[in-house]
Every structure is written in structure tokens, then in C-alpha cells.
Write a protein that holds these residues in place. Structure first.
Motif, mmCIF file in Angstrom:
data_model
loop_
_atom_site.group_PDB
_atom_site.id
_atom_site.type_symbol
_atom_site.label_atom_id
_atom_site.label_comp_id
_atom_site.label_asym_id
_atom_site.label_seq_id
_atom_site.Cartn_x
_atom_site.Cartn_y
_atom_site.Cartn_z
ATOM 1 N N GLY A 1 0.811 -1.211 0.000
ATOM 2 C CA GLY A 1 0.000 0.000 0.000
ATOM 3 C C GLY A 1 0.845 1.261 0.000
ATOM 4 N N ARG A 2 1.832 1.284 0.873
ATOM 5 C CA ARG A 2 2.663 2.482 0.970
ATOM 6 C C ARG A 2 3.394 2.739 -0.352
ATOM 7 N NH1 ARG A 2 7.294 4.655 1.456
ATOM 8 N NH2 ARG A 2 7.914 6.186 3.016
ATOM 9 N N GLN A 3 3.856 1.641 -0.975
ATOM 10 C CA GLN A 3 4.612 1.811 -2.217
ATOM 11 C C GLN A 3 3.714 2.251 -3.366
ATOM 12 O OE1 GLN A 3 7.852 -1.042 -2.924
ATOM 13 N NE2 GLN A 3 7.322 -2.021 -1.009
ATOM 14 N N LEU A 4 2.461 1.810 -3.317
ATOM 15 C CA LEU A 4 1.520 2.236 -4.355
ATOM 16 C C LEU A 4 1.063 3.675 -4.132
ATOM 17 C CD1 LEU A 4 -0.852 -0.770 -4.973
ATOM 18 C CD2 LEU A 4 0.070 0.704 -6.736
ATOM 19 N N ASP A 5 0.778 3.992 -2.871
ATOM 20 C CA ASP A 5 0.329 5.348 -2.536
ATOM 21 C C ASP A 5 1.348 6.384 -2.977
ATOM 22 O OD1 ASP A 5 -1.825 4.217 -1.415
ATOM 23 O OD2 ASP A 5 -1.264 4.558 0.669
ATOM 24 N N GLU A 6 2.624 5.988 -2.827
ATOM 25 C CA GLU A 6 3.705 6.927 -3.119
ATOM 26 C C GLU A 6 3.585 7.501 -4.537
ATOM 27 O OE1 GLU A 6 7.558 5.142 -2.827
ATOM 28 O OE2 GLU A 6 8.384 6.956 -1.918
ATOM 29 N N VAL A 7 3.268 6.622 -5.502
ATOM 30 C CA VAL A 7 3.189 7.079 -6.892
ATOM 31 C C VAL A 7 2.076 8.107 -7.050
ATOM 32 C CG1 VAL A 7 3.126 6.306 -9.277
ATOM 33 C CG2 VAL A 7 3.791 4.722 -7.500
ATOM 34 N N THR A 8 0.918 7.796 -6.489
ATOM 35 C CA THR A 8 -0.214 8.724 -6.600
ATOM 36 C C THR A 8 0.129 10.048 -5.932
ATOM 37 O OG1 THR A 8 -1.585 6.763 -6.376
ATOM 38 C CG2 THR A 8 -2.700 8.871 -6.300
ATOM 39 N N LYS A 9 0.723 9.960 -4.743
ATOM 40 C CA LYS A 9 1.082 11.173 -4.012
ATOM 41 C C LYS A 9 2.027 12.034 -4.832
ATOM 42 C CE LYS A 9 0.968 9.499 0.567
ATOM 43 N NZ LYS A 9 1.861 8.916 1.564
ATOM 44 N N LEU A 10 2.971 11.374 -5.523
ATOM 45 C CA LEU A 10 3.990 12.136 -6.246
ATOM 46 C C LEU A 10 3.443 12.776 -7.516
ATOM 47 C CD1 LEU A 10 7.088 9.800 -5.969
ATOM 48 C CD2 LEU A 10 6.967 12.157 -5.199
ATOM 49 N N HIS A 11 2.550 12.066 -8.214
ATOM 50 C CA HIS A 11 2.224 12.517 -9.564
ATOM 51 C C HIS A 11 0.787 12.973 -9.754
ATOM 52 C CE1 HIS A 11 6.126 11.289 -10.908
ATOM 53 N NE2 HIS A 11 5.958 10.105 -10.367
ATOM 54 N N ASN A 12 -0.112 12.470 -8.925
ATOM 55 C CA ASN A 12 -1.501 12.852 -9.121
ATOM 56 C C ASN A 12 -1.909 13.842 -8.047
ATOM 57 O OD1 ASN A 12 -4.100 13.004 -9.952
ATOM 58 N ND2 ASN A 12 -4.348 10.793 -10.193
#
Lengths: 376, 325
Positions: free
Chosen positions: A160-171
Motif C-alpha cells: 500500500g505504501r509503495q503504491l500510494d507513493e506514486v499517486t502522491k507524487l504525480h496525481n
């Protein structure tokens, strides 16, 4: 005496390398103005135009020309397969595109990678873009699926944390923690993970290889990328899962209208996935064309050899064909066709200079002396 | 988790039994005993008197017999009276442990504060000037003999040189402090600057190299490349994705440094004339002081076991792949 000479040579190599490292450092420190990296596309239908790309590795034993003058286009919404043996420069081409080479040893030394950026409508040259801009593009607009599902996820963070990171960074439009989590779970469901809520809270070691590869794909797709680079995404998986993953990629590509750069040594997979095929050997393109061109009329002896060494072509009792010899040492490559020593159709002319790319048809190009004078 | 700890503690009892057995045998097997050493300069002592003394100190019994006696009182918490200092062993340890612990603890914290950031920096800038400077300094620190470096420090900063810090002891001998005061604390601090700096300079190297090597390994891992490919900034790649993995090995190192906090460094304490456990243990072993040596070494054995237990628990806390069972 020869030992001494060799030691002297190695010292010279080291000195030369240090010079290159320093130059890179200077280059990275410099502020880059917009005019330097903004560029124009040759054809607006292309998403990526790789133009005469050179990527070198300055190692202690000499300079490796990992990618040596590679040019090809990735059209919008199409899949380009990049094929070749291990060590032929496929992965380095993709790492250059993402600008995540192992610096300072690995450096892009020449050429352009033009990226038709939808977000701003302004094409830019990825080889010259500043680091901050690259960080914004990576994972958001261009994302990558790696070949090692067992090691490509950070073992100490939950999925979850690793997936959230992408959204947090780019979306940036999603800001609430709850919404980010919902998005991640959606992505996990999209790649066909049944127990998405449970997997979200798990650590990578609790998942099987196929599940991990799916989460890596989910990560790559989380921000609706324009280009997905898939670096042997199915190599580490067994055949049934392979087929599922390929289906998944194809469907998602159509859904997002993204392009895929598909790197593999498995010709069967390429035949299934790719619209265009690029065959690489020792850092150069030996043949490129549409999938039809390559599979129906393979021209380069290397491509023909690759086709012949596919196991599914076998009759009963027949021995599996393999191309004799090995990929040449990438340091100090000779100035003749790199494939010459392994080639069955070798002629006298092959001792001459490295052959340039000849067009066999508007889409089909090959770098081989056999087709000299047969240009259409 | 609780089951794991209980089982480990039960195993520890067996380990401690073995350790104490070996320790006792070793201490008693010294080439000379306390009586011989203590009476060596007195020609009037006859062999009969020595035998008498041995009987009083319990040194006349054989090793197995002596061990059983020692064990019998040790399980009751009685570690006997030190032969050399003529005081109960537990009293000596509890009196001097705070000083040893304070010095070692401050030094350890400083070591961590220096080693971790510099180790990460050296790893990030591998093969650059920064890396070479850090690794060279660290190498000098590791290789420097403590006694030599102590002499240098005393010469440069002690009364013979710049006279910034006193060279010996813990407190000024000529000042009498009544109870606790700020001036006393300052006096302590001034005396401890040199020993602690020596401790840090000679000890920081191994931890720093540990951090650097681990960080290098981690930074080359596939998941770091994944993080970069996701667009994570370089700073977060190193300090969030990278360091969290380096921490796993550092934590193991931390647990095993627990006994070192109490054992003190006999040489450091000796060089700066600090009355600490290490220094006292050195004197005790010169005099073959069996009860003190047994008590002190058993304390270290217990701390070692606790240290590793803490290590394991922390290990499970930072690495989700580890399950204690």
C-alpha cells in the motif's frame, strides 16, 4: 613487460574515466534553461523519437558502448518490441529513456530522446531535461515495469505504501489520504488481484511472484502514463501467469491509449504483443520494421537465427538450433559487422566497414552487407 | 513474541551456567593466585602462613569444588567480597558502573551521530573526493593505537599544551563540592572531553564503514531503481527507501554494543586515570581477584545475552520479513 604495459593502459583508462565523471558532475550542477531541452517532434504522431542515442559505460577496464547510435520511434498507442540477446543494450536504452542509468559510470553521451509531452503540449529532449523535471515525468507520464518481481519491491514497506507513493507524487488532484488509498486499491483490482484490501496491507515477501509482478504493474499504471516501458515483465513468471500478464498489459494499454516499449528476448511474446519490432545486437540496431516485416521476412542473419532458435518450431526429434558463438566483448568492438564472426552467410565484403541501415521497404530496415545494392 | 522471549530467557540460563563454569576454571587457572601475589614482597611470610591464608580465602579447594561453592552463593545473589578491595563485589560494581556507563553512553551516541550521516554521505559520493577524505580519516581513526592517541591528545590539549582540558581524573582534587551543583557537573564535563573524544575517534570508524558498505549495497538494489523509476526524489530515495533498509543491519550492531557500555575500556580508563569498571577489572586481574573477576564477567555475560535479545526484537521491528517464533 606486457603486464606493465597493461597496467599503464588501465591507469590511462581510469584517468580518462575520472575526467568523464567530473564533466558529468559539472553538467549536473549547471542550471538548464528551457530553450535547451525544448524541441520539435519530427512526426507529431510519435510519442517518443529516439535519435542516434549513444550511452556509454566508463568502466575500469575500458569504455563500453552499450548503446551506440540507436534510432527508432514509438508511435502513440502502439507497442514497440525491442528484441535481442542479454547484454545487447535493450535495457540500457530504456534506462537512458528514464534517465536512471547508474551514474557516473553510465552516461548518455550523444543523441536525442524526444518526448511528445501531452501534459504541456511541448515536446522535450529527455537527454537534456533537468533532474527535477525528469522526476516529475518518471512514474507519472513514463513508467517502467521491471523484470525482477522478487527484488523490485522495497522489502520494508507495505504494498500500500509503495503504491500510494506514486499517486502522491504525480496525481496532485488527489490529496486526501483516504482517496489515495482508494485509488491504490482500485489499481490493485484493475490488475486482477482478488483480495486487494488485504494485499494493500501486506509486505512484498508475503506475495507470490505473479502477485508481485501485478503490483509492480499496478504501480506503473497508477498515474495513467503515456508510455509504459516493460522490461522483460514476464521472464520471471511461469507460462500461465505470463499469458495473463500479457493480456492484462494489452487491455490496459487500450484503456489508457498508452504506448508500450516492450523489451524481451522472447520472440513469441513479441509476435503476440508488438506492432513494431526493433532487433538489437551489441548496442546497435541490426533490423527494424513492423511485426509483419520481421516475422514474415526476417532479413538479417541474426534475426533469422533468433527465429530458428525458437523451441516451438521444432519437429519431433529435431535438435534445437542455436546461433554459434557468443556476443562479442563490448569493449573495443571492431569496425566491421559485430555479428560477422557468428554469421553463417559471411562474405568477403563483411570484413569491411560496419554496414549502415538499408531500407528494404518503407517500414523495413536492415544493417547487413547482404542487401547492398538491393535497395528499393 | 512473548513465547520467543521466554524461550530465549530459559536458554540463557543454560548459557550462563556454561559461561560461569568456563570463566571460573579460567580465572582459577591463572599462573599465580592472590595469596602468592599479595605476599610476594614480604619475606617474613612462611609457606604455612600462605596455606592458612588460602584456606581463609577459599583458594585451597579444587576448581570443581570452588565452582560449586561460588555457584551456590551466586544463585542467592551473593558474589562475595573482593580480595583486593576488601569490599562486596556488588557494591564496587554499583558504585563505579554509573561513571563507566555515562562515558560509554555519551561516546556511543556521538559515534552514531557522526557515523550514520557521514557513512551515508560517503556511500552517496562513492569514489569522489568526499568519499576518499572520509574513508581515509576513518582509516586513521581505526588504525591509531589508543595509548598513542591519548598521549597526543594530552600533549596538545592538556596542561602541557593548550591547557584546555585536564589530562587525568574526573574532578579537580583541590575543590570540594558540597552535594550536587552546576560547577561540579561542569568539572565532570571538562574532565571527560578528552577520554570521550578519544573513544569516539578510535571507535567511530567501524560503525561508519558498516553504514557506508550497507548503504552502497542497498543503493544498488533493484527496489532503489524502482523507487527512482517512480519519480521519487533523490533525497527520499536515499533517506527513506535506502536508509530504512540500512537500519536493519545497524540495529543488530546496536544491540551487541550493550555490554560494551558497562565493560568500559580498560585502556582508555587507565590512560586518563578514570575510576571505572574497566580500570578496576584490570587491577583485579593483575591481582587474581577471583570474586571480583567472576562478578564483573558474569555481569558482562548477562548484558551480552540481553543485548542480543534486544537486537533480535529490534530486528523484527524494523524488518517485516523477520517473525520471532
Amino acid at each position: 613487460m606486457s603486464d606493465k604495459k597493461r597496467a599503464g593502459e588501465l591507469r590511462a583508462v581510469k584517468k580518462e574515466n575520472l575526467r568523464h565523471y567530473r564533466e558529468l558532475k559539472k553538467k549536473n550542477k549547471r542550471k538548464i534553461s528551457e530553450s535547451e531541452y525544448l524541441t520539435q517532434m519530427r512526426d507529431d504522431n510519435n510519442l517518443i523519437e529516439i535519435d542516434d542515442l549513444h550511452t556509454f559505460f566508463y568502466t575500469d577496464v575500458g569504455t563500453v558502448h552499450a548503446v551506440d547510435g540507436v534510432s527508432f520511434d514509438i508511435p502513440r498507442g502502439k507497442t514497440v518490441g525491442v528484441v535481442g540477446e542479454s547484454g545487447c543494450g535493450k535495457s540500457v536504452t530504456s534506462l537512458s529513456l528514464m534517465r536512471i542509468l547508474q551514474e557516473p559510470q553510465g552516461q548518455i553521451t550523444g543523441g536525442q530522446i524526444r518526448f511528445n509531452r501531452q501534459k504541456t503540449g511541448q515536446p522535450l529532449d529527455l537527454t537534456k531535461a533537468p533532474v527535477k523535471l525528469m522526476e516529475a515525468i518518471r512514474g507519472g507520464e513514463i513508467s517502467m515495469i521491471f523484470q525482477e518481481p522478487m527484488t523490485a519491491l522495497n522489502p520494508v514497506f507495505t504494498i500500500g505504501r509503495q503504491l500510494d507513493e506514486v499517486t502522491k507524487l504525480h496525481n496532485k488532484s488527489i490529496t486526501k489520504k483516504k482517496d489515495i488509498m482508494r485509488r491504490s486499491i482500485e489499481m490493485l483490482e484493475l490488475v486482477g488481484i482478488a483480495n486487494a484490501m488485504g494485499v494493500y496491507k501486506m509486505y512484498p515477501h508475503e506475495l507470490s511472484g505473479g502477485m508481485r509482478q501485478r503490483t509492480i504493474i499496478a504501480m506503473a499504471l497508477a498515474c495513467d502514463p503515456q508510455l509504459i516501458i516493460a522490461d522483460e515483465p514476464t521472464t520471471a513468471l511461469d507460462v500461465t501467469i505470463q499469458a495473463q500478464i500479457l493480456d492484462l498489459l494489452r487491455n490496459l494499454k487500450d484503456k489508457l491509449n498508452a504506448s508500450i516499449m516492450f523489451i524481451t528476448h522472447d520472440l513469441g511474446v513479441v509476435a503476440e504483443m508488438a506492432d513494431y519490432v526493433v532487433v538489437m545486437y551489441a548496442g546497435r540496431i541490426v533490423e527494424q520494421g513492423t511485426a509483419k516485416d520481421i516475422f514474415l521476412n526476417p532479413a538479417h542473419p541474426y534475426t533469422i537465427g533468433l527465429m530458428k532458435s525458437r523451441p516451438n518450431m521444432l519437429e519431433e526429434g529435431e535438435r534445437l538450433y542455436s546461433i554459434p558463438g557468443n556476443v562479442p566483448n563490448p569493449i573495443n568492438l571492431p569496425n566491421y559487422c559485430y555479428f560477422r564472426n557468428r554469421c553463417e552467410k559471411r562474405k568477403d565484403v563483411c570484413a569491411g566497414e560496419y554496414p549502415c541501415l538499408l531500407s528494404l521497404s518503407p517500414t523495413h530496415k536492415v544493417a547487413c552487407h547482404l542487401y547492398n545494392g538491393r535497395e528499393e | 513474541m512473548r513465547q520467543f522471549i521466554i524461550r530465549r530467557l530459559l536458554i540463557s540460563i543454560i548459557v550462563l551456567l556454561g559461561v560461569s563454569m568456563m570463566l571460573y576454571a579460567l580465572v582459577r587457572s591463572m599462573p599465580s593466585d592472590y595469596v602468592t601475589l599479595a605476599t610476594a614482597t614480604n619475606p617474613k611470610v612462611t609457606p604455612e602462613m600462605k596455606e592458612e591464608l588460602r584456606k581463609i580465602y577459599g583458594l585451597d579447594k579444587s576448581i570443581p569444588e570452588g565452582y560449586v561453592n561460588w555457584l551456590g552463593s551466586a544463585v542467592k545473589g551473593e558474589f562475595g567480597v573482593s580480595l583486593k578491595f576488601n569490599r562486596p563485589v556488588t557494591q564496587i560494581i554499583s558504585e563505579y558502573a554509573p561513571i563507566t556507563f555515562t562515558v560509554a553512553f555519551i561516546a556511543l551516541v556521538l559515534e552514531l551521530l557522526i557515523a550514520i550521516p557521514l557513512g551515508i554521505l560517503a556511500a552517496r559520493k562513492q569514489y569522489t573526493k568526499t568519499d576518499y577524505i572520509i574513508t581515509t580519516l576513518v582509516f586513521i581513526g581505526i588504525s591509531m593505537p589508543t595509548f598513542f592517541f591519548a598521549a597526543l591528545l594530552k600533549k596538545w590539549f592538556g596542561p602541557a599544551g593548550l591547557n584546555w582540558f585536564p589530562a587525568y581524573g574526573l574532578l579537580q582534587a583541590r575543590v570540594i563540592y558540597n552535594g550536587f551543583s552546576f560547577a561540579k557537573l561542569l568539572d565532570y564535563a571538562q574532565h571527560l572531553v578528552l577520554p570521550i573524544s578519544m573513544w569516539v575517534v578510535t571507535g567511530v570508524g567501524s560503525m561508519l564503514r558498516y553504514t557506508r558498505t550497507n548503504m552502497l549495497e542497498v543503493l544498488n538494489a533493484d527496489y532503489i531503481r524502482t523507487a527512482r523509476a517512480k519519480g521519487v526524489s533523490e533525497h527520499n530515495v536515499v533517506y527513506s527507501h535506502g536508509f530504512r533498509n540500512t537500519l536493519i543491519t545497524l540495529v543488530t550492531l546496536l544491540g551487541s554494543s550493550l555490554p560494551g557500555l558497562f565493560s568500559g575500556a580498560a585502556i582508555t580508563e587507565g590512560l586518563f586515570a578514570l575510576e571505572g569498571l574497566g580500570n578496576i577489572a584490570l587491577t583485579a586481574s593483575h591481582q587474581a581477584d577471583v570474586p571480583y573477576l567472576m562478578g564483573f564477567n558474569m555481569l558482562l555475560a548477562v548484558l551480552t545475552i540481553i543485548g542480543y535479545l534486544i537486537s533480535d526484537i529490534l530486528y523484527a521491528a524494523v524488518d517485516p520479513r523477520v517473525r520471532l517464533s
